[in-house]
Design a protein around this motif. Sequence first.
Motif, PDB file in Angstrom:
ATOM      1  N   ILE A 155     -30.551 -16.548  32.775  1.00  0.00           N
ATOM      2  CA  ILE A 155     -31.886 -16.118  32.332  1.00  0.00           C
ATOM      3  C   ILE A 155     -32.120 -16.553  30.887  1.00  0.00           C
ATOM      4  CG2 ILE A 155     -33.383 -14.146  31.851  1.00  0.00           C
ATOM      5  CD1 ILE A 155     -33.086 -14.591  34.794  1.00  0.00           C
ATOM      6  N   LYS A 156     -31.153 -16.329  30.022  1.00  0.00           N
ATOM      7  CA  LYS A 156     -31.293 -16.685  28.605  1.00  0.00           C
ATOM      8  C   LYS A 156     -31.485 -18.187  28.432  1.00  0.00           C
ATOM      9  CE  LYS A 156     -28.767 -14.543  25.534  1.00  0.00           C
ATOM     10  NZ  LYS A 156     -27.642 -13.924  24.795  1.00  0.00           N
ATOM     11  N   GLU A 157     -30.778 -18.971  29.247  1.00  0.00           N
ATOM     12  CA  GLU A 157     -30.866 -20.427  29.134  1.00  0.00           C
ATOM     13  C   GLU A 157     -32.217 -20.940  29.612  1.00  0.00           C
ATOM     14  OE1 GLU A 157     -28.667 -24.450  30.863  1.00  0.00           O
ATOM     15  OE2 GLU A 157     -27.749 -22.476  31.157  1.00  0.00           O
ATOM     16  N   HIS A 158     -32.722 -20.387  30.701  1.00  0.00           N
ATOM     17  CA  HIS A 158     -33.992 -20.864  31.252  1.00  0.00           C
ATOM     18  C   HIS A 158     -35.194 -20.361  30.449  1.00  0.00           C
ATOM     19  CE1 HIS A 158     -31.459 -21.838  34.732  1.00  0.00           C
ATOM     20  NE2 HIS A 158     -32.411 -22.669  35.096  1.00  0.00           N
ATOM     21  N   ALA A 159     -35.098 -19.158  29.927  1.00  0.00           N
ATOM     22  CA  ALA A 159     -36.194 -18.605  29.113  1.00  0.00           C
ATOM     23  C   ALA A 159     -35.963 -19.005  27.656  1.00  0.00           C
ATOM     24  CB  ALA A 159     -36.243 -17.091  29.271  1.00  0.00           C
ATOM     25  N   PHE A 160     -36.068 -20.301  27.399  1.00  0.00           N
ATOM     26  CA  PHE A 160     -35.642 -20.829  26.105  1.00  0.00           C
ATOM     27  C   PHE A 160     -36.721 -20.797  25.032  1.00  0.00           C
ATOM     28  CE2 PHE A 160     -37.252 -24.332  28.680  1.00  0.00           C
ATOM     29  CZ  PHE A 160     -38.137 -24.953  27.821  1.00  0.00           C
ATOM     30  N   LEU A 161     -37.965 -20.580  25.403  1.00  0.00           N
ATOM     31  CA  LEU A 161     -39.032 -20.623  24.405  1.00  0.00           C
ATOM     32  C   LEU A 161     -38.966 -19.434  23.443  1.00  0.00           C
ATOM     33  CD1 LEU A 161     -42.030 -21.853  26.577  1.00  0.00           C
ATOM     34  CD2 LEU A 161     -40.839 -23.109  24.774  1.00  0.00           C
ATOM     35  N   GLY A 162     -39.434 -19.656  22.242  1.00  0.00           N
ATOM     36  CA  GLY A 162     -39.374 -18.619  21.232  1.00  0.00           C
ATOM     37  C   GLY A 162     -40.649 -17.816  21.087  1.00  0.00           C
ATOM     38  N   THR A 163     -41.735 -18.245  21.732  1.00  0.00           N
ATOM     39  CA  THR A 163     -43.010 -17.524  21.641  1.00  0.00           C
ATOM     40  C   THR A 163     -43.587 -17.265  23.029  1.00  0.00           C
ATOM     41  OG1 THR A 163     -44.107 -19.667  21.284  1.00  0.00           O
ATOM     42  CG2 THR A 163     -43.637 -18.332  19.336  1.00  0.00           C
ATOM     43  N   TYR A 164     -44.243 -16.099  23.180  1.00  0.00           N
ATOM     44  CA  TYR A 164     -44.804 -15.681  24.470  1.00  0.00           C
ATOM     45  C   TYR A 164     -46.145 -14.991  24.259  1.00  0.00           C
ATOM     46  CZ  TYR A 164     -40.174 -16.538  26.447  1.00  0.00           C
ATOM     47  OH  TYR A 164     -38.993 -17.130  26.850  1.00  0.00           O
ATOM     48  N   ASN A 206     -36.634 -13.481  19.108  1.00  0.00           N
ATOM     49  CA  ASN A 206     -35.568 -13.915  18.223  1.00  0.00           C
ATOM     50  C   ASN A 206     -34.460 -12.869  18.222  1.00  0.00           C
ATOM     51  OD1 ASN A 206     -34.466 -15.828  16.458  1.00  0.00           O
ATOM     52  ND2 ASN A 206     -35.231 -14.773  14.652  1.00  0.00           N
ATOM     53  N   TYR A 207     -33.205 -13.311  18.464  1.00  0.00           N
ATOM     54  CA  TYR A 207     -32.051 -12.403  18.473  1.00  0.00           C
ATOM     55  C   TYR A 207     -32.289 -11.198  19.379  1.00  0.00           C
ATOM     56  CZ  TYR A 207     -30.398 -15.106  14.478  1.00  0.00           C
ATOM     57  OH  TYR A 207     -29.980 -16.130  13.657  1.00  0.00           O
ATOM     58  N   ASN A 208     -32.807 -11.461  20.576  1.00  0.00           N
ATOM     59  CA  ASN A 208     -33.032 -10.419  21.582  1.00  0.00           C
ATOM     60  C   ASN A 208     -34.001  -9.337  21.101  1.00  0.00           C
ATOM     61  OD1 ASN A 208     -31.092 -11.962  22.805  1.00  0.00           O
ATOM     62  ND2 ASN A 208     -29.741 -10.284  23.330  1.00  0.00           N
ATOM     63  N   THR A 209     -35.012  -9.757  20.362  1.00  0.00           N
ATOM     64  CA  THR A 209     -36.105  -8.863  19.963  1.00  0.00           C
ATOM     65  C   THR A 209     -37.428  -9.579  20.179  1.00  0.00           C
ATOM     66  OG1 THR A 209     -36.214  -9.576  17.637  1.00  0.00           O
ATOM     67  CG2 THR A 209     -34.682  -7.779  18.172  1.00  0.00           C
ATOM     68  N   ARG A 238     -33.991 -25.484  21.339  1.00  0.00           N
ATOM     69  CA  ARG A 238     -34.930 -25.599  22.462  1.00  0.00           C
ATOM     70  C   ARG A 238     -36.162 -24.728  22.284  1.00  0.00           C
ATOM     71  NH1 ARG A 238     -32.447 -24.566  28.085  1.00  0.00           N
ATOM     72  NH2 ARG A 238     -34.364 -25.568  28.781  1.00  0.00           N
ATOM     73  N   LYS A 239     -35.988 -23.553  21.690  1.00  0.00           N
ATOM     74  CA  LYS A 239     -37.127 -22.641  21.625  1.00  0.00           C
ATOM     75  C   LYS A 239     -38.207 -23.119  20.666  1.00  0.00           C
ATOM     76  CE  LYS A 239     -35.540 -19.302  18.154  1.00  0.00           C
ATOM     77  NZ  LYS A 239     -35.250 -17.862  17.919  1.00  0.00           N
ATOM     78  N   THR A 240     -37.844 -23.963  19.687  1.00  0.00           N
ATOM     79  CA  THR A 240     -38.836 -24.480  18.746  1.00  0.00           C
ATOM     80  C   THR A 240     -39.111 -25.964  18.939  1.00  0.00           C
ATOM     81  OG1 THR A 240     -37.159 -24.961  17.061  1.00  0.00           O
ATOM     82  CG2 THR A 240     -38.173 -22.773  17.021  1.00  0.00           C
ATOM     83  N   GLY A 241     -38.255 -26.659  19.700  1.00  0.00           N
ATOM     84  CA  GLY A 241     -38.438 -28.089  19.902  1.00  0.00           C
ATOM     85  C   GLY A 241     -38.163 -28.897  18.654  1.00  0.00           C
TER      86      GLY A 241
END
Length: 414
Positions: free
Chosen positions: A175-184, A199-202, A318-321
């Motif tokens: 789940i953590k690997e696939h949900a790589f984006l940092g913004t939602y 960020n950091y599970n928050t 990955r989350k920021t590209g």
Amino acid sequence: MKKQILLIICVLSTLVSCSLSNEENIFDESSANRLTAELKLSKALLIGPKNGWLMEYYPAGTSTLVGGYNIFAAFSEDGNVTISSEIAGNEDKVESLYSLKQSAGPVLSFDSHNEIMHFFSDPLNGIGGDFEFTIMTASQDKIVLSGKRTNSIVVMTPVKEEVKWSDYLAEVKSIKEHAFLGTYNLIINDVVVTLAEQNYNTLSFSYTSEDETIISKVIPFIYTPTGIKLMEPFTLNGVTMENFIYDDSDISFKCSDIGVSVKLVGVYPAGYKFYEEIEGSYKYGDTKTVQIIANDDNSTYTIKGLSTRYDIQAKYVRKTGSISIQFQYLGVYSTYNMYLCPWDSVEGYLTWASGSGLDGVNNTTEPFTISFVDNGVYGSADSFLVYAFSGTPSSSTTVGTLERIPTPKLIKID
């Protein structure tokens, strides 16, 4: 007459003294027995589940510095504990000693060094965890711990016998690997309410309250095998949410609570670049040409030309590209060990803290440009030094600067 009065006083004094003495003995004995029984009960509960406990560990407590992490723990009668976690390999297990003692209530202590528990409590990691916990409540179905030093929070539930630790952790990591984006985008009842940063599970975001006040919120969460769970239920716009299931089709989390219409939908930030798009030639300053070369692992790069003497390794975020350049060993010069150290060019100090460095920030116009900002691990660096040490980096082994790499800014030229 006086003799009679003195006799009466003596008798009364003796009776009172005996009475107090008996009461004290009874109280002390009762207290000791009570404490011993409490520790015995705590140990019986800890060693009870055949497949151990799942610890939902929030090392920063309610400070919202970081979110939660999954830890499996199996306690034995002889004082050994076996532990596994998402921060280690799926099959990795560590063993150490534990004990129970009294200190304003029963305390669970991980006595010997434990690579998992002590990772969180190590001050160098800046997470704020503990290795000694006060047992707040305890039953066969649930144990709640509070860190003695930082008030970190642990909620323990027994693991079903059919659950394999490694499978559970593998699903969490997937789940953590696939949900790589940092913004939602936070969407409530089909309306985009705000943009949340992960960020950091928050989850961090701001929203406008009913009285037009801007409220900033940081919500810790923990990954599960199917999605995420908030540390505690959160209510916004009259809707209360807690549990979410991940959907890989649009990199989103959908709230699974009954009667709730809430989604967190992934958003690619402005300037986002996929891994292969970062590779290429860049200009640094007026004279330097820098090559960013993709490595075979599809997650790191080798940077040539940023330093005159050494290749530098960078990570793809990955989350920021974009990319991240961190403190690292470079090689040997003469008899010295050379390291790439983050450097504050204004204040003049450098750091060799593990994980410290600069994160790339992509622009949104042509030509494509990567600027860099401090990653927040230590201090406020804006540059790098190629720095010499006479041994392992420390204040007693510093030698001096071989090369400065001031305020890097890379402009793509092909």
